[in-house]
Design an enzyme around this catalytic site. Sequence first.
Site, PDB file in Angstrom:
ATOM      1  CB  CYS A 402      -1.015   0.136   0.821  1.00  0.00           C
ATOM      2  SG  CYS A 402      -0.338  -0.309   3.104  1.00  0.00           S
ATOM      3  CG  HIS A 446      -4.646   0.860   3.883  1.00  0.00           C
ATOM      4  ND1 HIS A 446      -3.813   0.143   2.692  1.00  0.00           N
ATOM      5  CD2 HIS A 446      -5.421   1.733   3.559  1.00  0.00           C
ATOM      6  CE1 HIS A 446      -4.561   0.060   1.754  1.00  0.00           C
ATOM      7  NE2 HIS A 446      -5.357   1.007   1.618  1.00  0.00           N
ATOM      8  CG  ASP A 462      -7.070   2.342  -0.378  1.00  0.00           C
ATOM      9  OD1 ASP A 462      -5.753   2.804  -0.953  1.00  0.00           O
ATOM     10  OD2 ASP A 462      -7.447   1.845   0.128  1.00  0.00           O
TER      11      ASP A 462
END
Length: 645
Positions: A402, A446, A462
Site C-alpha cells: 500500500c 494501511h 485509495d
Amino acid sequence: MRRIDLPLLWLILPLALVLAPHALALPLWISLSWLVFALVSLHSGKKTWPAWLKLLFSLAGVAGVLLQFGTVIGPQGGVALLVFLSGAKLLETRTARDRLGLLFVGCFLLVAYFLTSQSLAMAGYMVIAAGGLIAAMIANTQPKPDLRATLGTTGRLLLQALPLALLLFVLFPRLQGPLWGLPQQSAAQSGLSDRMSPGDFSQLSLSDEIAFRVEFATPPPSPSRLYWRGPVLWDFDGRTWQTRLAVPPNPIRAESVRQPLRYTITLEPHRQRWLFLLGLPRERPPSLPGLRSTLGPDLQWLSNNPLNQRLRYQVEADLDYRLDPDELGATTRVRTLALPDGNPQARALAAQWASQHRDGLAIVNQALSLFRSEAFFYSLKPPLLGENSVDDFLFVSRRGFCEHYASAFVVLMRAAGIPARVVTGYQGGERNPLGDYWIVRQRDAHAWAEVWLPNQGWTHVDPTAAVAPERVERGLDAALPAGERPTGLMTLNANWLMPLRLGWDLINNQWNQWVLGYNQDRQRQFLARLNPFLATWQGMAWGLAAAGGVLLLVLAALAIPRLSGKPADPASRFYARFCRRLRRAGMARGEAEGPADFARRATVLRPDLADSIQRITQLYLGLRYGDLDRADLLELKRLVGRFRC
C-alpha cells in the site's frame, strides 16, 4: 551420590517459576548465572563458601548490571540486580530464616513483572507462581513437608484470600491513573511510524499484534469504509514521506453530511502521540479521560504525551464530510505541491495528463485507471527500488504494497498540479461476533491518499483499492497471492480454530476492560448500577466496611469450632473420634490426662483391645510430635474407623 537438599529444592523451584518470565527480558548472562548458582547450591549441600568469593560474585553482578543498564535502580536495572543477587544468595542459604528472606524477594519479583506484562495469560501464570511461593513458605516451617498436604493448605489459603481480594478490588477507591505506577514497557507496541518508506507497511503486515478494539453504538459501516485515520504525511524527500514541520493550528473547516457514528476505541499502548479516528468528530478534539490532546486542521489527532498505557475513549462522528471545501491556503497549496528533484518519467506522465484534462477529478481517475488496467501487482515482497523510487515502481517493478501505491499516486497528483498528501492508519478489521466488537491489528496498517479538489475539499482516494479491491473489502489475506499470506496462528481461519481464537480474544478484551481498565470512572459506573450511593466516596467507605464486617463474621463462624476445642488437624480429629468411642464404653479420658497415660489405663480396663489402643496412640503421638508421614495418617484413619469397643 550426594543427596539433594530438599529444603533448598523447595526454595529453588518456586523461585525459578517466578524468574522464568523475567528471563525473556533479562540479559542472557544474568539468567545463566542464576541457573549456575542454583545448581551449585543444590550440588554442594551445606558447604560453606569463602566470604571473599561471595563478595566477588556480588561485586561482579553489580558491575555487570551497571555496564548493561547504566543503573542499578529502576524497573530494568534494579530487577536485573535483584535477580542476580538472589541467585548468589543461594550459595549461603542454610537456615529457614535465609529461605524465608529469599521467598519474600521472590514475592517482590513476582509483582515487579506486572510492570512488564499485565496480560490475562501472564496473570494466570503468576497465580501459579504465587501458589508456589506460598507452598514453599509452608514447607519452610516443617522438618519433612508432605507435598500433597502442603499444596492442599496452599489452595485453601488462596481460596480464603480470594473474597477479600475481590472486595478490595471492587470497593476500594480507585485513583486516577494506571493499574501500576509505572507505564507499560514491553507491552507497548511500536505500530505505525511518523515516517513512511517502501517496505514499512509490508513489515507491519506480518504482525498479529492488536492495535485497538472498537465497539460501535450505532450500526457499523461496511468494512470497505473503515479507514482509521492516523498520522498525516506532508513532505517527501524522494524516498520517505514524513511531516518535517508541524501543521499550523488553524481552525478546522469542515462540513459534515450527518451520517452519525458513535464508537468506543480501546487503544493498545504504542509509545506514540497519535490517536485514531473514523469520520469527522463532532467534538473537536474528542474528550480523553485524564489526557489533553489537539486535533489539527488535517484531522490528525495528537495526545500531548506518548501513549504508554492502554486508553479507552468514545467518539461521536460523521462518516461523510468535506474538509476545506471552499479554498486552500497559499502556504498549504505550496506545501502539498512540493516535490524533490528526480522521477522524470512520473513527472512527464503527470504533465501529459494535466495537458489532456483540466478537471482534477479526471486526472485522479486517469491515475486510478492506470493502476487498474495495467499489470500492477499487490505484493508483500516487491523488489528494491533505486534512486528514482517512484519511476522504478511505476515503470519497472510494478509490484508493491500500500505504501508504494499511495506514495506513487501522491507524487503523480502533485506533478499534475493537484494538491495531495499521504494519510496512514488502519483499514478494515475483524469483527468478533461473540462480543460484537471489531479487532484491528497491526497487519491492518494501511496508507492512502487525499487530494484537494475545488468545491469538494480534501477527498479520500485509495489507489491500493484500484489494484487489489479485495484488500479493502475482505482484508489483507484475500488480496495477497497464496504464497505470500502470513501463516501465524491468528491468520488461520479454519472453522474449528475461528471460535477458539475469537473466544480467547473476547476473554482478553473483558480482562482489559474490567480488570486492567477498572479505573475511577469504571468503578463509579459499576457501583452506581448497584446503588447510586455506592458511587460516592462515602458510599465506598460504608460498603467496604459493611462487606468487610460480613466477611469477618463468616470467618469467625468458621473459626468457632476451633475456638470451642474442636481439633483442627486430621490426626487430632481421628484421635478425638477414638476417644469418643472409648468414652461410650465407660472409659472417659481425663481433662489433664495425656494420651500415653490414657492408653495405659484403657489397656488395663480392656486388655482385649490393648494392641489397637497402643497402636492408635503411637500413631497419633508420632503424627503430632514426630516425623511420621501421610501413610501413617492414613493408617491411623483406617484403625480408628475399624475400632470397636
